[in-house]
Design an enzyme around this catalytic site. Sequence first.
Site, PDB file in Angstrom:
ATOM      1  CD  GLU A  44      -2.902  -1.110   2.337  1.00 49.16           C
ATOM      2  OE1 GLU A  44      -3.881  -1.868   2.275  1.00 49.16           O
ATOM      3  OE2 GLU A  44      -2.677  -0.375   3.323  1.00 49.16           O
ATOM      4  CB  CYS A  53      -3.350  -6.242  -5.985  1.00 54.20           C
ATOM      5  SG  CYS A  53      -4.672  -5.026  -5.993  1.00 54.20           S
ATOM      6  CD  GLU A  55      -4.640 -10.627  -6.179  1.00 55.66           C
ATOM      7  OE1 GLU A  55      -3.994  -9.764  -5.512  1.00 55.66           O
ATOM      8  OE2 GLU A  55      -5.881 -10.710  -6.132  1.00 55.66           O
ATOM      9  CB  CYS A  89      -5.599  -8.585  -9.868  1.00 55.16           C
ATOM     10  SG  CYS A  89      -4.622  -7.569  -8.747  1.00 55.16           S
TER      11      CYS A  89
END
Length: 128
Positions: A44, A53, A55, A89
């Site tokens: 983040e 993210c 992924e 993603c």
Amino acid sequence: MDEKKLIEMAMDVRKNSYSPYSKFSVGAALLTDSGKVYTGVNVENVSFGATNCAERTAVFKAVSEGELKIKAVAVCGDSESITLPCGICRQVILEFGDKDTKIICANKKGDYKVFTLEELLPYAFTKF
């Protein structure tokens, strides 16, 4: 590699998540066609648009090592319900996978459900 092993790897790497704002840690384990596994976590940023993210972190690590074909991705979040990849993603996974790429979605206890990418991203925007 079986689904449970990928989930275990995603659960394990989740501890490295940098999620001070959402307090929601996510881990991912990505299996390539060559049999190599790449892991990733959510990272983040105070400027939320700069957040990445788990992924996509795993996908970018694989691509940076020359792996361009995804066979499966396991994703595990810090919740009672299973965690599914976000839309961005799903689109990034599709770039290096196909409609049959397995997406293994788990919760923090290891319960999981398996989807194909086509199930999670019907009528996808593709390069074809």
